[in-house]
Scaffold this motif. Structure first.
Motif, PDB file in Angstrom:
ATOM      1  N   THR A 127      -4.611   6.730  -0.725  1.00  0.00           N
ATOM      2  CA  THR A 127      -3.689   5.594  -0.770  1.00  0.00           C
ATOM      3  C   THR A 127      -3.899   4.797  -2.052  1.00  0.00           C
ATOM      4  O   THR A 127      -4.878   4.994  -2.775  1.00  0.00           O
ATOM      5  N   ILE A 185       0.860  -1.182   0.000  1.00  0.00           N
ATOM      6  CA  ILE A 185       0.000   0.000   0.000  1.00  0.00           C
ATOM      7  C   ILE A 185       0.895   1.230   0.000  1.00  0.00           C
ATOM      8  O   ILE A 185       1.789   1.353   0.852  1.00  0.00           O
ATOM      9  N   TYR A 186       0.682   2.117  -0.971  1.00  0.00           N
ATOM     10  CA  TYR A 186       1.390   3.395  -1.021  1.00  0.00           C
ATOM     11  C   TYR A 186       0.492   4.463  -0.404  1.00  0.00           C
ATOM     12  O   TYR A 186      -0.693   4.558  -0.729  1.00  0.00           O
ATOM     13  N   HIS A 187       1.065   5.262   0.478  1.00  0.00           N
ATOM     14  CA  HIS A 187       0.300   6.302   1.168  1.00  0.00           C
ATOM     15  C   HIS A 187       0.555   7.675   0.543  1.00  0.00           C
ATOM     16  O   HIS A 187       1.669   7.961   0.068  1.00  0.00           O
ATOM     17  N   ASP A 188      -0.497   8.504   0.555  1.00  0.00           N
ATOM     18  CA  ASP A 188      -0.404   9.895   0.079  1.00  0.00           C
ATOM     19  C   ASP A 188       0.113   9.981  -1.351  1.00  0.00           C
ATOM     20  O   ASP A 188       1.036  10.723  -1.659  1.00  0.00           O
ATOM     21  N   ARG A 199      -8.663   4.053   2.361  1.00  0.00           N
ATOM     22  CA  ARG A 199      -8.196   5.274   2.996  1.00  0.00           C
ATOM     23  C   ARG A 199      -7.866   6.270   1.892  1.00  0.00           C
ATOM     24  O   ARG A 199      -7.058   5.985   1.008  1.00  0.00           O
TER      25      ARG A 199
END
Length: 638
Positions: A580, A438-441, A577
Motif C-alpha cells: 500500500t 491510502i492506495y492499495h496494491d 500493509r
C-alpha cells in the motif's frame, strides 16, 4: 586490517564463505595451548553524574554533592567485578575461557550503528555462528590439553606410589632409577611446555580474521539496543516483568532474560543518565537473582546501582536502606560507607526543614502555598500533550471521531490519467481535511524485493535537516537507515516514479529520489513536518525546487506489532500493509504549510518495517495544482 564492505547480496554470500573458510581452518587446529593467567572480567566504566569533583591522589572521582556541603554521594564504580558460578569446572579452564572472551569482546568493531536497521542486524547471527564454532574449537583444545596433563599426573602418581612402598628396593632397580631421572628431566620439560603453551593465541587470531569479513556490533549498538527497549517499554506500556519474560503485549516471543541481562539493561540506562529505567531494571534483576541457581549477577552490584539511582530520583530514605543492606554484604565497601554518611546527613537536613519556626520560637509556621514557582521547561521535540497523543495512537487507543469516519469512502480512481483508465487504482480515504488517502496494491512483491536489493548495500543512518544551518545530521528521534535510488538506475524504479505521477497528478521532474528506509530495533521517527517552515530559510536551498508540496509513502512490509504512521493532531493512525501507499499534501494550494500534517513513525515492537517514499516539490506543479481564487485555509491560519 582491510575491511570488506557489503556491496551486494552476492558480496554478503562471499563474506559468509570467507568466514566459513576461516572457521574450517580453526577446526583443523589440534595444537594445545596453555591457559592464560586468571583475571576477572569487568564492566565498562559507569557514567558519573558530575556536580562536583574530588581529587584522590593521582586519580579523580566524580560525585554528586550538596551545593553547600563538603560531602558527596558517590556514584557506582567505573568497573564492576562479576563472576558467574559455573559448577565444578576446572579453574584453569574457566580463567582461560574468561580471558579469551574478554579479549574477543575488546577487539575494535568493524561497523557501528547496526541497531538502526534490522537488515544489518540479520548478519550478526552469521557472526555469532562462526564465533560459536571458534569457541567450541578452543574449548576442545583446552580439554585435550587438560586430558594430556591428567594422564601424566596419573602416570607419575602411580609410579611414585609404587616407589613409596619400598624406596630402597625401587631405586636398586637400574631401570626404575633411569625412569625416575627421565620423568624429572625430559618428561617434566614436556609437561612444563604443555602447561605454558598459549591455547587461545590461534583462536584469537581467527577472531581478528573474522573481523575483516563479518560485522561486529559496537558499544554504541549495545547502548542503542537497550535504549530501544526502554522506548518500546514506554510507548507501549510494557510491564518490566513481562518484558523480562520475553512477552510483548501478551505474546511470548523470546526466551526469558537472566538477572545479568536485566542488570545490563539497567546499567545501560544508568550510562545515559536515565535513573527511572535504571531502577526498574535493577529491581527486576534483584527479583530474578532470588530464583537463579547459577547466578548471572551479584546482589552487591545490583544494590549499588539501585541505591544511587534511587537517590538520584529523590528518595533518600530508600537509598539509605539499600546502602545499609549493601554494607551488610560488603562491610568495607568504600563508596557505600561514604554514601551512608551523606544520606544520613541529608535526611537530618530534611527533618529540620519540615519544622519551620518563627524568630520568637513559636510553633510551626504555615508553608506559603500561594506563591507559584515557574520551573524552566526543558526543550523537547514535542510537548507533553502531543507525546501522550502520539503514544496513544501507537497503541491504537485513539481514532478520529465517528462523525468524520462515517464520511470516508473507498473507490476506484483514475485521477484523469489515460493509463489508469485501463487499470484504476484502489483508493481508501483516511482523512478529509487535510486530504489523506491510502492506495492499495500499488507495489508488487517483485518490485519490493528489487528495491531492497538495490538499497541494502547503500544503507546509511538516516539524517534530519538542521533548521538553522540546512545541514544534514543524526538525531536520536530518528532511528533507521536509508538509501536513495535514482530513476536512471533501473527501469523498475522509473516505473514506480511514473506510477507516483499517475497517483498524484504531479510531475516527478523536481521530486527527490526514491528514499528506502529500514527501521531497526525500536526504530521510530518522532513527530515532524515533511515541509520546511518559514523560519527554515536554508531548507532545500541546494535543490532549488521549492518546498515539499506532497508526500507518497510506500509500505514495503507487514509489521507484526507497532510501526504505525500517526498524525497526532488528527488522532489518525495508518497501519503498515505491504504493497500500500499513503499520500497527502504537505502544503495548502496557497503554498502555506499545512501544520495538521505533522506526523510520526511509531516504534516497531515486533517484526521489521520497510518503507520507501517520494517527496514531491513545488516547482513544476504550477499548472498541475494551481492556487485557487479563494484560500483553502483561513486567512488567520498560521
Amino acid at each position: 586490517m582491510i575491511v570488506i564492505k557489503l556491496s551486494s547480496r552476492v558480496g554478503f554470500q562471499t563474506r559468509k564463505r570467507r568466514a566459513r573458510s576461516v572457521a574450517r581452518t580453526a577446526r583443523t587446529s589440534t595444537r594445545t595451548h596453555a591457559a592464560p593467567r586468571g583475571q576477572r572480567s569487568t564492566l565498562d566504566s559507569a557514567l558519573l553524574y558530575t556536580i562536583c569533583q574530588r581529587n584522590s591522589g593521582p586519580s579523580k572521582s566524580y560525585d554528586v554533592c550538596a551545593q553547600d556541603s563538603g560531602s558527596c554521594a558517590e556514584s557506582p564504580a567505573k568497573s564492576v567485578n562479576r563472576m558467574t558460578p559455573l559448577g565444578k569446572m576446572s579453574s584453569v579452564w574457566l580463567t582461560s575461557v574468561s580471558v579469551f572472551l574478554l579479549l574477543l569482546l575488546q577487539q575494535p568493531p568493524v561497523d557501528g550503528e547496526l541497531f538502526t536497521a534490522l537488515a544489518d542486524m540479520e548478519e550478526l547471527l552469521e557472526t555469532e555462528a562462526v564465533l560459536i564454532t571458534n569457541l567450541d574449537n578452543y574449548v576442545q583444545a583446552q580439554e585435550e590439553k587438560l586430558m594430556q596433563l591428567r594422564q601424566k599426573m596419573h602416570e607419575y602418581r602411580r609410579e611414585h606410589t609404587e616407589a613409596a612402598r619400598d624406596v630402597s628396593a625401587y631405586l636398586s632397580n637400574p631401570v626404575n632409577a633411569f625412569l625416575l631421572t627421565k620423568r624429572l628431566t625430559t618428561d617434566w620439560r614436556y609437561v612444563e611446555n604443555l602447561m605454558t603453551y598459549e591455547v587461545g593465541k590461534e583462536f584469537l587470531e581467527n577472531v581478528t580474521a573474522y573481523r575483516s569479513v563479518l560485522k561486529f556490533p559496537s558499544d554504541e549498538d549495545l547502548n542503542g539496543a537497550a535504549v530501544a527497549l526502554m522506548r518500546l517499554q514506554d510507548t507501549y506500556n510494557l510491564d518490566t516483568a513481562s518484558l523480562a519474560r520475553g512477552m510483548l503485549n501478551g505474546v511470548q516471543y523470546s526466551t526469558e532474560l537472566s538477572a545479568g541481562d536485566c542488570f545490563e539493561l539497567g546499567r545501560q540506562s544508568y550510562l545515559n543518565g536515565d535513573y527511572y529505567h535504571t531502577v526498574l531494571w535493577m529491581r527486576e534483576a534483584m527479583d530474578r537473582l532470588t530464583s537463579e541457581v547459577n547466578r548471572t549477577a551479584t546482589k552487591e552490584d545490583v544494590l549499588e546501582y539501585l541505591a544511587f539511582s534511587t537517590f538520584k530520583q529523590g528518595n533518600i530514605q530508600t537509598a539509605l536502606s539499600m546502602t545499609e543492606e549493601l554494607l551488610e554484604l560488603v562491610p568495607d565497601h568504600e563508596r557505600a560507607v561514604s554514601n551512608k554518611a551523606y544520606y544520613v546527613k541529608e535526611l537530618q537536613k530534611e527533618a529540620q526543614q519540615k519544622i519551620l519556626r518563627g524568630d520568637d520560637g513559636s510553633e510551626e509556621v504555615p508553608v506559603d502555598t500561594t506563591t507559584k514557582i515557574q520551573k524552566e521547561a526543558t526543550p523537547h521535540v514535542y510537548d507533553t500533550n502531543e507525546r501522550k497523543l502520539y503514544e496513544q495512537l501507537c497503541r491504537g487507543e485513539q481514532q478520529p471521531p465517528i462523525e468524520l469516519r462515517s464520511q470516508l469512502v473507498c473507490r476506484y480512481t483514475t485521477n484523469s490519467s489515460p493509463f489508469l483508465r485501463i487499470g484504476p487504482l484502489k483508493l481508501e480515504e483516511a482523512y478529509l481535511r487535510p486530504y489523506i488517502v491510502i492506495y492499495h496494491d500499488v507495489m508488487s512483491d517483485r518490485e519490493i524485493e528489487r528495491i531492497k536489493q538495490y538499497a541494502r548495500p547503500r544503507f546509511r543512518r538516516a539524517t534530519v535537516q538542521n533548521y538553522k544551518t540546512g545541514e544534514l545530521e543524526f538525531a536520536n528521534y530518528r532511528i533507521s537507515k536509508s538509501a536513495w535510488l535514482k530513476d536512471a538506475e533501473d527501469e523498475m524504479i522509473r516505473t514506480i516514479s511514473q506510477r507516483v505521477e499517475d497517483m498524484t497528478g504531479l510531475t516527478m521532474e523536481t521530486a527527490e529520489e526514491l528514499q528506502v528506509v529500514n527501521y531497526g530495533i525500536g526504530g521510530h521517527y518522532e513527530p515532524h513536518f515533511d515541509f520546511a517552515r518559514r523560519e527554515e530559510r536554508n531548507a532545500f536551498k541546494s535543490l532549488g525546487t521549492g518546498n515539499r508540496i506532497a508526500t507518497v509513502l510506500f509500505y514495503m512490509s507487514d509489521v507484526t506489532q507497532g510501526g504505525a504512521t500517526v498524525f497526532p493532531s488528527l488522532h489518525l493512525a495508518l497501519w503498515p500493509r505491504k504493497g500500500t501507499a499513503a499520500f497527502w499534501f504537505n502544503l495548502h494550494a496557497s503554498g502555506r504549510g499545512d501544520y495538521a500534517t505533522r506526523h510520526a513513525a511509531c516504534p516497531v515492537l515486533t517484526g521489521t518495517k520497510w518503507v520507501s517514499n517520494k517527496w514531491i516539490h513545488e516547482r513544476g506543479q504550477e499548472f498541475r495544482r494551481p492556487c485557487g481564487l479563494q484560500l483553502d485555509h483561513s486567512a488567520e491560519e498560521f
